[in-house]
Write an enzyme that holds these catalytic residues in place. Sequence first.
Site, short mmCIF file in Angstrom:
data_model
loop_
_atom_site.label_atom_id
_atom_site.label_comp_id
_atom_site.label_asym_id
_atom_site.label_seq_id
_atom_site.Cartn_x
_atom_site.Cartn_y
_atom_site.Cartn_z
N ASP A 12 -14.15 -7.65 -5.30
CA ASP A 12 -13.82 -8.28 -6.62
C ASP A 12 -14.59 -9.56 -7.16
O ASP A 12 -14.07 -10.30 -7.61
CB ASP A 12 -12.41 -8.41 -6.72
CG ASP A 12 -11.32 -7.32 -6.57
OD1 ASP A 12 -11.92 -6.28 -6.41
OD2 ASP A 12 -10.01 -7.65 -6.54
N ASP A 50 -11.23 -4.80 -9.46
CA ASP A 50 -10.10 -4.88 -10.14
C ASP A 50 -10.00 -4.39 -11.54
O ASP A 50 -11.20 -4.70 -12.18
CB ASP A 50 -9.50 -6.53 -10.09
CG ASP A 50 -8.15 -6.86 -9.79
OD1 ASP A 50 -7.58 -5.95 -9.19
OD2 ASP A 50 -7.65 -7.84 -10.36
N HIS A 52 -7.71 -3.21 -14.54
CA HIS A 52 -6.33 -3.21 -15.25
C HIS A 52 -6.19 -2.69 -16.63
O HIS A 52 -6.94 -3.21 -17.42
CB HIS A 52 -5.62 -4.49 -15.11
CG HIS A 52 -5.57 -5.29 -13.76
ND1 HIS A 52 -5.03 -4.39 -12.56
CD2 HIS A 52 -5.83 -6.46 -13.06
CE1 HIS A 52 -4.98 -5.23 -11.54
NE2 HIS A 52 -5.51 -6.60 -11.85
N HIS A 56 -0.83 -4.34 -18.19
CA HIS A 56 -0.51 -3.90 -16.97
C HIS A 56 0.35 -5.05 -16.45
O HIS A 56 0.76 -6.03 -17.15
CB HIS A 56 -1.65 -4.49 -15.98
CG HIS A 56 -1.72 -4.09 -14.52
ND1 HIS A 56 -1.72 -5.01 -13.60
CD2 HIS A 56 -1.80 -2.89 -13.92
CE1 HIS A 56 -1.56 -4.39 -12.51
NE2 HIS A 56 -1.38 -3.07 -12.66
N HIS A 85 -6.37 -10.45 -16.81
CA HIS A 85 -7.73 -10.53 -15.99
C HIS A 85 -8.25 -8.91 -15.83
O HIS A 85 -7.36 -8.28 -15.55
CB HIS A 85 -7.45 -11.38 -14.85
CG HIS A 85 -6.68 -10.53 -13.78
ND1 HIS A 85 -5.28 -10.82 -13.85
CD2 HIS A 85 -7.10 -9.79 -12.94
CE1 HIS A 85 -5.08 -10.12 -12.72
NE2 HIS A 85 -5.89 -9.52 -12.16
N LYS A 110 -9.54 -0.47 -8.47
CA LYS A 110 -7.83 -0.37 -7.99
C LYS A 110 -7.24 -1.12 -9.10
O LYS A 110 -7.69 -2.30 -9.85
CB LYS A 110 -7.85 -1.03 -6.67
CG LYS A 110 -8.62 -2.36 -6.88
CD LYS A 110 -8.65 -2.96 -5.23
CE LYS A 110 -9.12 -4.44 -5.38
NZ LYS A 110 -8.52 -5.32 -6.06
N CYS A 155 -6.73 -10.45 -2.37
CA CYS A 155 -7.45 -9.16 -2.29
C CYS A 155 -8.10 -9.01 -1.12
O CYS A 155 -8.20 -7.98 -0.36
CB CYS A 155 -8.28 -8.76 -3.64
SG CYS A 155 -7.04 -8.49 -5.11
C1 VGL Z 1 -6.85 -10.74 -7.33
C2 VGL Z 1 -4.93 -11.81 -8.23
C3 VGL Z 1 -4.82 -10.81 -9.11
C4 VGL Z 1 -7.88 -10.68 -6.22
C5 VGL Z 1 -6.62 -9.59 -8.04
O1 VGL Z 1 -9.06 -10.14 -6.52
O2 VGL Z 1 -7.82 -11.32 -5.28
N1 VGL Z 1 -5.78 -11.67 -7.35
N2 VGL Z 1 -5.80 -9.62 -9.14
ZN ZN Z 2 -5.53 -8.03 -10.64
#
Ligand code: VGL
Ligand code: ZN
Length: 202
Positions: A12, A50, A52, A56, A85, A110, A155
């Site tokens: 990510d 990431d 979404h 979401h 995000h 994901k 993550c």
């Molecule tokens: C993440 C919070 C929400 C991450 C992703 O990549 O750690 N954290 N979505």
């Molecule tokens: Zn996220």
Amino acid sequence: MRPTTDALIVIDIQNDFCPGGALAVADGDSIIPRVNALMDEFAVVVLTQDWHPADHSSFAANHPGAAPFTTVEMPYGPQVLWPAHCVQGGAGAEFHPDLRTDPADLILRKGFRTDIDSYSAFFENDHKTATGLEGYLRNRGVARLTLVGLATDYCVAWSAIDAARLGFSATVLEGACRAIDLDGSLAAARAAMRDAGVTLEP
Ligand code: VGL
Ligand code: ZN
């Protein structure tokens, strides 16, 4: 070059997790030169993204009256509500422009289902719904994973813990990760990684 049994998993490194982004991780972009250099050491490189939909269920804005960084109970367990995000197709969801993407064999997305979040690159937050990454890695004969990226305590940690539980050797290079550190989440994640048999290296 490491053997083909070893994979680098880059979690990510997207604009929204870097300074100026919607869920910026302090210093998130500072890891990019090291991550880029690591890609030359690994024959198998996977990037995660990431990804979404705008509606979401992990976004605070989709829970009327709820503030970001509070926790709600979902059918699959507790879920932190985040600022919106990494919305599919938006600039925040793009990889940071300095991150090398050409060496990646696989880009795994994901968190694309409205009703469930997915911190881990292996399973969504119900710990049951598979992303397919396990099968991909096993089919390629990968047994050992090195994980880097954002964020250490969400993550990266969830991915590393699942990897260890699935029987992969899992090493997190903490110096090539940065954390959100919400209410002690970094210390908790480090302890959980150690308990799961994840190796933490600088
Ligand atoms: C993440 C919070 C929400 C991450 C992703 O990549 O750690 N954290 N979505
Ligand atoms: Zn996220």
